[in-house]
Design a protein around this motif. Structure first.
Motif, PDB file in Angstrom:
ATOM      1  N   VAL A   1       0.858  -1.189   0.000  1.00 59.49           N
ATOM      2  CA  VAL A   1       0.000   0.000   0.000  1.00 59.49           C
ATOM      3  C   VAL A   1       0.890   1.234   0.000  1.00 59.49           C
ATOM      4  CG1 VAL A   1      -1.840   1.258   1.159  1.00 59.49           C
ATOM      5  CG2 VAL A   1      -1.752  -1.248   1.319  1.00 59.49           C
ATOM      6  N   ASN A   2       0.742   2.055  -1.013  1.00 57.41           N
ATOM      7  CA  ASN A   2       1.509   3.300  -1.096  1.00 57.41           C
ATOM      8  C   ASN A   2       0.744   4.407  -0.369  1.00 57.41           C
ATOM      9  OD1 ASN A   2       3.860   4.757  -2.560  1.00 57.41           O
ATOM     10  ND2 ASN A   2       2.102   6.066  -2.964  1.00 57.41           N
TER      11      ASN A   2
ATOM     12  N   VAL B   1       2.494  -9.425  -6.505  1.00 55.66           N
ATOM     13  CA  VAL B   1       2.291  -8.415  -5.471  1.00 55.66           C
ATOM     14  C   VAL B   1       1.221  -7.454  -5.966  1.00 55.66           C
ATOM     15  CG1 VAL B   1       3.337  -6.563  -4.123  1.00 55.66           C
ATOM     16  CG2 VAL B   1       4.694  -8.571  -4.714  1.00 55.66           C
ATOM     17  N   LYS B   2       0.216  -7.206  -5.158  1.00 59.30           N
ATOM     18  CA  LYS B   2      -0.844  -6.280  -5.531  1.00 59.30           C
ATOM     19  C   LYS B   2      -0.538  -4.909  -4.933  1.00 59.30           C
ATOM     20  CE  LYS B   2      -5.854  -5.585  -5.587  1.00 59.30           C
ATOM     21  NZ  LYS B   2      -7.180  -6.127  -5.219  1.00 59.30           N
ATOM     22  N   ILE B   3      -0.602  -3.857  -5.783  1.00 62.08           N
ATOM     23  CA  ILE B   3      -0.296  -2.500  -5.362  1.00 62.08           C
ATOM     24  C   ILE B   3      -1.598  -1.734  -5.143  1.00 62.08           C
ATOM     25  CG2 ILE B   3       1.051  -0.434  -5.856  1.00 62.08           C
ATOM     26  CD1 ILE B   3       2.728  -2.974  -5.886  1.00 62.08           C
ATOM     27  N   GLN B   4      -1.710  -1.078  -3.996  1.00 67.70           N
ATOM     28  CA  GLN B   4      -2.859  -0.227  -3.709  1.00 67.70           C
ATOM     29  C   GLN B   4      -2.364   1.150  -3.275  1.00 67.70           C
ATOM     30  OE1 GLN B   4      -5.959  -2.052  -1.265  1.00 67.70           O
ATOM     31  NE2 GLN B   4      -5.175  -4.086  -1.741  1.00 67.70           N
ATOM     32  N   PHE B   5      -3.254   2.135  -3.329  1.00 65.98           N
ATOM     33  CA  PHE B   5      -2.885   3.512  -3.013  1.00 65.98           C
ATOM     34  C   PHE B   5      -3.877   4.101  -2.024  1.00 65.98           C
ATOM     35  CE2 PHE B   5      -0.950   2.569  -7.021  1.00 65.98           C
ATOM     36  CZ  PHE B   5       0.261   3.241  -7.004  1.00 65.98           C
ATOM     37  N   ALA B   6      -3.366   4.865  -1.063  1.00 65.19           N
ATOM     38  CA  ALA B   6      -4.212   5.581  -0.109  1.00 65.19           C
ATOM     39  C   ALA B   6      -3.636   6.982   0.065  1.00 65.19           C
ATOM     40  CB  ALA B   6      -4.265   4.859   1.227  1.00 65.19           C
ATOM     41  N   SER B   7      -4.442   7.990  -0.225  1.00 65.09           N
ATOM     42  CA  SER B   7      -3.957   9.370  -0.163  1.00 65.09           C
ATOM     43  C   SER B   7      -4.844  10.300   0.649  1.00 65.09           C
ATOM     44  CB  SER B   7      -3.823   9.934  -1.585  1.00 65.09           C
ATOM     45  OG  SER B   7      -5.081   9.965  -2.239  1.00 65.09           O
TER      46      SER B   7
ATOM     47  N   GLN C   1       9.791  -4.403   9.367  1.00 72.86           N
ATOM     48  CA  GLN C   1       9.453  -5.396   8.356  1.00 72.86           C
ATOM     49  C   GLN C   1       8.178  -5.088   7.567  1.00 72.86           C
ATOM     50  OE1 GLN C   1      10.985  -8.648  11.484  1.00 72.86           O
ATOM     51  NE2 GLN C   1      10.069  -9.585   9.681  1.00 72.86           N
ATOM     52  N   HIS C   2       7.507  -3.988   7.929  1.00 69.83           N
ATOM     53  CA  HIS C   2       6.259  -3.664   7.226  1.00 69.83           C
ATOM     54  C   HIS C   2       6.217  -2.233   6.698  1.00 69.83           C
ATOM     55  CE1 HIS C   2       3.965  -7.396   8.135  1.00 69.83           C
ATOM     56  NE2 HIS C   2       4.805  -7.455   9.165  1.00 69.83           N
ATOM     57  N   PHE C   3       7.360  -1.525   6.747  1.00 67.57           N
ATOM     58  CA  PHE C   3       7.400  -0.158   6.229  1.00 67.57           C
ATOM     59  C   PHE C   3       8.669   0.096   5.426  1.00 67.57           C
ATOM     60  CE2 PHE C   3       4.182   0.702   9.457  1.00 67.57           C
ATOM     61  CZ  PHE C   3       3.371   1.648   8.825  1.00 67.57           C
ATOM     62  N   ILE C   4       8.484   0.755   4.286  1.00 66.26           N
ATOM     63  CA  ILE C   4       9.583   1.350   3.528  1.00 66.26           C
ATOM     64  C   ILE C   4       9.332   2.846   3.517  1.00 66.26           C
ATOM     65  CG2 ILE C   4      10.619   1.630   1.235  1.00 66.26           C
ATOM     66  CD1 ILE C   4      10.004  -1.288   0.687  1.00 66.26           C
ATOM     67  N   GLY C   5      10.364   3.635   3.732  1.00 70.12           N
ATOM     68  CA  GLY C   5      10.235   5.091   3.692  1.00 70.12           C
ATOM     69  C   GLY C   5      10.884   5.661   2.448  1.00 70.12           C
TER      70      GLY C   5
ATOM     71  N   THR D   1       0.906  -9.963   5.741  1.00 66.40           N
ATOM     72  CA  THR D   1       1.484 -10.000   4.394  1.00 66.40           C
ATOM     73  C   THR D   1       1.404  -8.637   3.698  1.00 66.40           C
ATOM     74  OG1 THR D   1      -0.633 -10.716   3.452  1.00 66.40           O
ATOM     75  CG2 THR D   1       0.935 -12.440   4.099  1.00 66.40           C
ATOM     76  N   THR D   2       1.221  -7.577   4.484  1.00 64.54           N
ATOM     77  CA  THR D   2       1.062  -6.233   3.918  1.00 64.54           C
ATOM     78  C   THR D   2       2.283  -5.376   4.236  1.00 64.54           C
ATOM     79  OG1 THR D   2      -1.341  -6.338   4.129  1.00 64.54           O
ATOM     80  CG2 THR D   2      -0.360  -4.162   3.876  1.00 64.54           C
ATOM     81  N   LEU D   3       2.770  -4.690   3.221  1.00 67.91           N
ATOM     82  CA  LEU D   3       3.897  -3.765   3.335  1.00 67.91           C
ATOM     83  C   LEU D   3       3.412  -2.374   2.953  1.00 67.91           C
ATOM     84  CD1 LEU D   3       7.041  -3.285   3.605  1.00 67.91           C
ATOM     85  CD2 LEU D   3       7.158  -3.766   1.148  1.00 67.91           C
ATOM     86  N   PHE D   4       3.773  -1.371   3.750  1.00 69.77           N
ATOM     87  CA  PHE D   4       3.395   0.008   3.461  1.00 69.77           C
ATOM     88  C   PHE D   4       4.599   0.804   2.977  1.00 69.77           C
ATOM     89  CE2 PHE D   4       0.123  -1.387   6.388  1.00 69.77           C
ATOM     90  CZ  PHE D   4      -1.039  -0.837   5.843  1.00 69.77           C
ATOM     91  N   ILE D   5       4.398   1.610   1.941  1.00 66.23           N
ATOM     92  CA  ILE D   5       5.407   2.570   1.490  1.00 66.23           C
ATOM     93  C   ILE D   5       4.962   3.940   1.973  1.00 66.23           C
ATOM     94  CG2 ILE D   5       6.609   3.578  -0.470  1.00 66.23           C
ATOM     95  CD1 ILE D   5       5.865   1.084  -2.095  1.00 66.23           C
TER      96      ILE D   5
END
Length: 553
Positions: free
Chosen positions: A147-148, A176-182, A239-243, A200-204
């Motif tokens: 999720v971006n 990998v499924k990409i989703q967006f939240a703004s 393990q669940h965030f990329i900055g 199984t969710t990673l946030f950018i």
């Protein structure tokens, strides 16, 4: 530079507009050489301006205006890293983000391409780790959803490209499924969290400043959700965030592990940042090879912009046709009309690119301008728009400049011959609509031969004379989409150069965000009292209504 409105070429264009008067496009279109004179090709791109209300003399005068505004010098300043963003005293180097790895660009004594390539290499490592199923959450399960969290340029660009290039997902990788939240109200994130497995969710977390309130609010909610479901906040953050940010310090303070931090720079404007690590969702969608093709297409257009004569330069010609419409024909509305469902979000992307860049009323010298700048821009997929607002285009009272955009080829990759033919028939029908609509906008009733006995009622008449440009790409690929985006970036720059405004700052969005923080405090008042001196009567009334309603609920 003095005001462009004081230049001799500006005055000559005003006189040209008066001379043209109400001359109709149907009369101009009688010239058999018009298409050849007003269309240009470059590397699979075609720009056709023959449906613009432009004559050869008009184009000559517009090119003189560009020369009087020293456009060639300004293009060089942009591409060589001069500090052209005057209000923030820095260069605008988004074009450097798509330089080949073996090229150098020295700015203030540093080859900035070294840092750019290092960031791309780190991004590739993260992408390949996720695609290999080796990025695992705190429970040991591999990531399946990303999720971006971003807003503005950290959302619109990646979202637009991911949707446009969904067909280019690499084969033989872990899906990998990409989703967006703004949205700051949380509606998008809330909808996503209903369906996601936290394990199984990673946030950018994408924010240039790493303090944008919209994104920070969503990131805090996501962190709370993960910790509530998985526990151990330290491991969750690791393990669940990329900055992705311009501030490593703030990423570290928030809890993003150093190895999961991607950097970009203050000389990258948010709406110009999809080429940087902000494009991580794109790379996850199409792979790093595809992402590098996107960069290569943009770089090819950069080279065209830098080296082509102004008369053959696609971004320059597209920009000058806009200048003609806005400043001399008084056409201050612009519609973006893609005839390809994959470009669904392209009008939204261009809305930010153009209106945030050139929605300015102050010159580089801080003087109020005495001419129009950026038009009101909107758009929709062409086939959908035909059933929505083409009524206004054809028979309304507003003059609108339209950009029609379409690929020539599509669906050749479908293996089944019958299915391929069916879809290619549909694409041909879409192209036919694209060309027919622009023709009708140009010619009006003259597009359809009538019998002498035909006497249509006024409500059946089409006036025509609506200007449009047509942009064709051979086919939609990462490379051609890179070209298309860069084309519009440079168009925006050319218009800003002629209007003598700064397209790389956005002070107009700052004050509203600041006073929103104070307004939020009023909504937290437990005693339902609003300080009347702090707000105007209208806002005070709205705040009191909300506080009363909240208390009663």
């Amino acid at each position: 530079m003095s005001r462009p409105s004081n230049l001799a070429s500006w005055y000559a264009l005003q006189q040209e507009a008066k001379q043209m008067g109400d001359r109709h496009l149907r009369e101009m279109s009688n010239n058999d050489q018009r298409y050849q004179e007003l269309s240009r090709h470059f590397d699979g791109l075609l720009l056709d301006l023959s449906k613009q209300r432009i004559e050869p003399l008009t184009l000559q005068l517009l090119l003189q205006l560009a020369e009087e505004c020293q456009l060639s010098t300004k293009i060089n300043d942009l591409l060589t890293g001069q500090p052209i963003n005057l209000s923030e005293k820095r260069p605008a180097l988004h074009t450097a983000l798509r330089l080949p790895a073996n090229e150098e660009l020295w700015v203030d004594g540093q080859d900035i391409n070294l840092g750019i390539q290092a960031s791309l290499d780190k991004m590739q490592q993260l992408v390949e780790k996720i695609h290999a199923g080796q990025w695992r959450g705190v429970t040991g399960l591999p990531v399946t959803h990303v999720v971006n969290l971003g807003v503005g340029g950290s959302d619109l660009g990646p979202l637009m490209v991911c949707h446009a290039l969904a067909d280019f997902k690499p084969k033989n990788i872990s899906p990998v499924k990409i989703q967006f939240a703004s949205t700051i109200d949380g509606s998008q994130l809330a909808e996503s969290l209903k369906e996601l497995n936290p394990a199984t969710t990673l946030f950018i977390f994408s924010s240039k400043s790493f303090s944008t309130i919209d994104t920070l609010t969503n990131a805090k909610t996501a962190r709370h959700w993960l910790v509530d479901k998985l526990g151990n906040e330290e491991l969750v953050l690791k393990q669940h965030f990329i900055g992705v940010s311009g501030s490593t310090e703030k990423m570290t303070q928030w809890g993003i592990a150093e190895e999961n931090q991607l950097l970009f720079w203050d000389w990258v404007g948010g709406r110009y940042s999809l080429w940087s690590a902000i494009g991580l969702p794109i790379a996850l969608q199409i792979g790093m090879q595809g992402f590098r093709q996107l960069l290569a297409g943009a770089h090819a257009l950069d080279q065209h912009f830098a080296t082509s004569r102004l008369i053959d330069n696609l971004p320059v010609l597209l920009a000058l046709s806009g200048i003609w419409n806005i400043n001399f024909l008084n056409i201050r509305a612009q519609a973006i009309l893609p005839y390809d469902g994959r470009l669904k979000y392209f009008p939204d992307y261009l809305t930010q690119l153009e209106m945030e860049s050139n929605g300015k009323s102050t010159s580089l010298k801080g003087e109020a301008v005495d001419y129009a700048t950026c038009p009101v821009l909107w758009g929709e997929l062409g086939p959908n728009a035909q059933h929505a607002f083409y009524q206004l285009l054809h028979q309304g009272t507003e003059a609108v400049n339209c950009d029609f955009i379409a690929p020539v080829h599509r669906y050749h990759e479908i293996e089944d011959p019958e299915a391929r033919k069916k879809f290619q028939d549909q694409h041909r029908l879409s192209l036919a609509n694209c060309f027919a609509q622009s023709r009708l906008l140009m010619l009006g009733d003259a597009a359809v031969p009538k019998l002498e006995s035909d006497q249509p009622m006024p409500h059946l008449l089409y006036r025509g004379n609506q200007p449009s440009s047509t942009l064709l790409i051979d086919e939609l690929t990462p490379y051609s989409l890179g070209q298309l985006i860069a084309l519009y970036e440079h168009k925006v720059f050319v218009q800003a150069a002629i209007w003598n405004i700064n397209p790389f700052d956005q002070w107009g969005v700052e004050l509203g965000k600041k006073i929103a923080l104070a307004t939020e405090q009023a909504l937290l008042a437990e005693d339902q009292q609003v300080n009347p001196e702090a707000f105007d009567p209208s806002t005070s009334g709205l705040l009191k209504h909300c506080l009363t309603t909240i208390k009663q609920s």
